[in-house]
Enzyme design. Structure first.
Site, PDB file in Angstrom:
ATOM      1  N   ASP A  55      47.418 -11.650  81.127  1.00  0.00           N
ATOM      2  CA  ASP A  55      46.757 -10.447  80.614  1.00  0.00           C
ATOM      3  C   ASP A  55      45.305 -10.804  80.326  1.00  0.00           C
ATOM      4  O   ASP A  55      44.884 -11.943  80.562  1.00  0.00           O
ATOM      5  CB  ASP A  55      47.491  -9.902  79.372  1.00  0.00           C
ATOM      6  CG  ASP A  55      47.450  -8.384  79.344  1.00  0.00           C
ATOM      7  OD1 ASP A  55      46.333  -7.833  79.404  1.00  0.00           O
ATOM      8  OD2 ASP A  55      48.512  -7.739  79.276  1.00  0.00           O
ATOM      9  N   HIS A  62      44.197  -5.310  83.522  1.00  0.00           N
ATOM     10  CA  HIS A  62      44.665  -6.401  82.651  1.00  0.00           C
ATOM     11  C   HIS A  62      44.382  -7.767  83.289  1.00  0.00           C
ATOM     12  O   HIS A  62      45.176  -8.693  83.199  1.00  0.00           O
ATOM     13  CB  HIS A  62      46.161  -6.255  82.331  1.00  0.00           C
ATOM     14  CG  HIS A  62      46.440  -5.156  81.353  1.00  0.00           C
ATOM     15  ND1 HIS A  62      46.206  -5.277  80.005  1.00  0.00           N
ATOM     16  CD2 HIS A  62      46.918  -3.893  81.534  1.00  0.00           C
ATOM     17  CE1 HIS A  62      46.541  -4.144  79.384  1.00  0.00           C
ATOM     18  NE2 HIS A  62      46.969  -3.287  80.293  1.00  0.00           N
ATOM     19  N   GLU A  82      47.569   0.842  82.656  1.00  0.00           N
ATOM     20  CA  GLU A  82      46.289   0.897  81.933  1.00  0.00           C
ATOM     21  C   GLU A  82      45.124   0.298  82.724  1.00  0.00           C
ATOM     22  O   GLU A  82      44.314  -0.448  82.169  1.00  0.00           O
ATOM     23  CB  GLU A  82      46.430   0.168  80.589  1.00  0.00           C
ATOM     24  CG  GLU A  82      47.508   0.763  79.694  1.00  0.00           C
ATOM     25  CD  GLU A  82      47.747  -0.019  78.418  1.00  0.00           C
ATOM     26  OE1 GLU A  82      47.992   0.615  77.390  1.00  0.00           O
ATOM     27  OE2 GLU A  82      47.711  -1.269  78.444  1.00  0.00           O
TER      28      GLU A  82
HETATM   29  C1  ACM Z   1      52.283  -1.206  78.265  1.00  0.00           C
HETATM   30  O1  ACM Z   1      52.779  -1.124  77.130  1.00  0.00           O
HETATM   31  N1  ACM Z   1      50.974  -1.253  78.444  1.00  0.00           N
HETATM   32  C2  ACM Z   1      53.120  -1.250  79.437  1.00  0.00           C
END
Ligand code: ACM
Length: 548
Positions: free
Chosen positions: A209, A282, A345
């Protein structure tokens, strides 16, 4: 007249005495039946109690016939040993007879028992565990373990019963984010043990991440040399003002050797590790290590704050080559059918403002950034399909059109899961409202810092993973359900334990137990009977439902 009165009085006296005796036995019997009930989590499909109990003899034997059951037999011996009961493992053949109270393991005809199910018969004369696969035997052993630890130390005393058991869902998962906070290898094994104890079978390992890349990739050493370490970390909550940092370098990663060791450890417990390599967002830690993967000329560092990073991979061929090379090493380490490719995201601002990305989109005939995300996922899907693997991603991968064979993890509620199932895609349900164990579990003012939300055990337990919007056929695409543990506010293994126990008990019961057998009051009673075990293991569980 007088004598009639006397005899009537005598009759009444006798009746009273008899009623009192009957009442005495009724109370005694009810007590016995109560005493007979074992506390198992997740609750098995069927339990039939019978008279008597199994008590172990001093020279207890664990007998198995098929060679592949030697390991499970040894596992039982270890469980008993930890409980203070010595036993020996022996192999027997068809002509084997015994008048001893043995524990026997057998594999039998595949058609008769669910592939992950088992039948466990406990009588005065012994314990008999049958399954059609080693996995079923393993789950039966977890049941034996739960029964054994409820006996007083150094003894085995289990009520006679026949348990016929099998899981409701094929995907019984728990996730752990090791990017925001790194968890040591030994704890990862412990985490896997917790899953195994509750008959879970998927560990979704969130390895990369923005705040840290945690898996060694031999071809790209900077991913861990640079990408696994951040300069400092946010202190307190993201929404605090002003935001403060601790000024301490932080990081860590798993070597490929560590990972092989953990994968093997999980396999021995019938747990598949699904690794997650996030694309296209990410990805700030990867871009910090190799800036040529990004869309800007910024000097990028591994992210030190939570929230969503704007950094995103560019769409150059060299970036796809990078991702493919990374995935080659990942699939070499992880034998799972599914590889999790993230997809959540992914802010598109840098794609919008990058001339290179916009030119690339024109060359490829891609109309907008949503479609570029679809292109990204589609290419990775195709690459992995050619390697015999399938992709699974967060429900954002539905946007712009779902890749043909992708499975979906529905986290932003259930809408994405419903849509995917209706289109014949496999789905794992993990909606935030019921499955996010980084949420607060009580409204106590002294509750340790968490990301937000409110998810008490009772709410986890109430979750029904098959949405009513699905027909019976569509419901077949619900592979299962999973609890997620994001670690922005979970710095240590002890806090992970606090956030998952006892909610993980509820999760296991949603995953395994038939809905008609669920009962929250009974569940709480059963959870409470595990308190001594949690204490003996020094697990840092949250105590709310033990105090209610
Ligand atoms: C998430 O909680 N961003 C998958």
């Amino acid at each position: 007249m007088e004598s009639m009165k006397t005899s009537y009085k005598l009759f009444l006296q006798k009746l009273l005495i008899l009623s009192m005796i009957a009442l005495f036995f009724f109370v005694l019997m009810t007590g016995c039946i109560k005493d007979k009930q074992s506390s198992l989590i997740p609750l098995p499909a069927k339990i039939e109690y019978a008279a008597g109990r199994f008590h172990h003899e001093p020279d207890l034997r664990i007998c198995y016939a098929a060679a592949e059951l030697e390991k499970p037999a040894v596992l039982i011996r270890e469980i008993l040993k930890e409980h203070g009961v010595a036993s020996t493992v022996i192999r027997y053949n068809e002509s084997f007879t015994t008048d001893k109270k043995d524990i026997k393991l057998r594999l039998q005809n595949k058609a008769e028992i669910h592939p992950e199910g088992y039948i466990l018969q406990i009588t005065r004369d012994g314990i008999d565990l049958k399954a059609s696969s080693p996995a079923g035997i393993f789950y039966g052993i977890q049941t034996i373990k739960q029964l054994v630890i409820q006996s007083p130390l150094n003894t085995i005393s289990i009520p006679s019963q026949t348990i016929t058991d099998f899981p409701r869902f094929a995907w019984r998962g728990m996730h752990l984010d090791v990017s925001r906070h790194f968890m040591p290898k030994e704890f990862i094994k412990q985490y896997i043990d917790y899953l195994a104890f509750l008959k879970m079978n998927v560990f979704h390992w969130h390895l990369v991440d923005d705040q840290g890349w945690r898996i060694e990739i031999k071809q790209y050493p900077l991913l861990t040399d640079k990408g696994a370490f951040r300069k400092e970390t946010l202190v307190g909550h993201y929404s605090d003002s002003p935001q403060k940092y601790d000024g301490t370098r932080y990081g860590g990663f798993y070597t490929q050797e560590d990972i092989r060791e953990i994968v093997f450890y999980a396999q021995e417990r019938f747990i598949t590790i699904v690794p997650e390599i996030e694309i296209p967002g990410h990805s700030q830690a990867a871009i910090a290590a190799y800036p040529e993967l990004g869309c800007t000329d910024d000097t990028v560092e591994v992210r030190t704050i939570w929230g969503i990073s704007p950094y995103i991979y560019n769409a150059e061929e060299s970036t796809f080559m990078f991702l493919q090379n990374v995935l080659d090493e990942v699939i070499d380490l992880f034998p799972s059918k599914y590889i999790h490719i993230g997809g959540d995201e992914a802010l598109k601002d840098q794609w919008e403002s990058s001339e290179n990305v916009q030119n690339k989109m024109k060359t490829l005939g891609i109309a907008n950034e949503q479609k570029l995300q679809k292109y990204f996922i589609g290419r990775i899907e195709e690459y992995l399909l050619n390697k015999g693997r399938n992709i699974i991603g967060w429900d954002e991968i539905l946007e712009g059109g779902l890749a043909p064979t992708a499975a979906v993890m529905s986290w932003r509620g259930t809408k994405g899961g419903i849509e995917a199932a209706k289109h014949g895609h496999y789905v794992v349900m993990t909606p935030t409202d019921y499955c996010y164990f980084d949420y607060y579990q009580s409204k106590d003012t002294d509750e340790p810092l968490a990301i937000g939300g409110y998810l008490p055990v009772k709410k986890v337990y109430s979750y029904e993973p098959v949405p009513i919007e699905l027909s019976e056929d569509e419901a077949q695409y619900i592979l299962g359900v999973q609890g997620n543990v994001w670690t922005e506010y979970i710095k240590t293994p002890e806090k992970v334990e606090y956030m998952i126990f006892p909610r993980i008990f509820a999760m296991s019961e949603i995953q395994w137990t038939l809905p008609e057998n669920k009962n929250y009051k009974d569940f709480v009673k059963r959870v409470r009977s595990f308190e001594a075990y949690l204490q003996s293991k020094e697990i840092n569980y949250a105590t709310h439902i033990f105090r209610e």
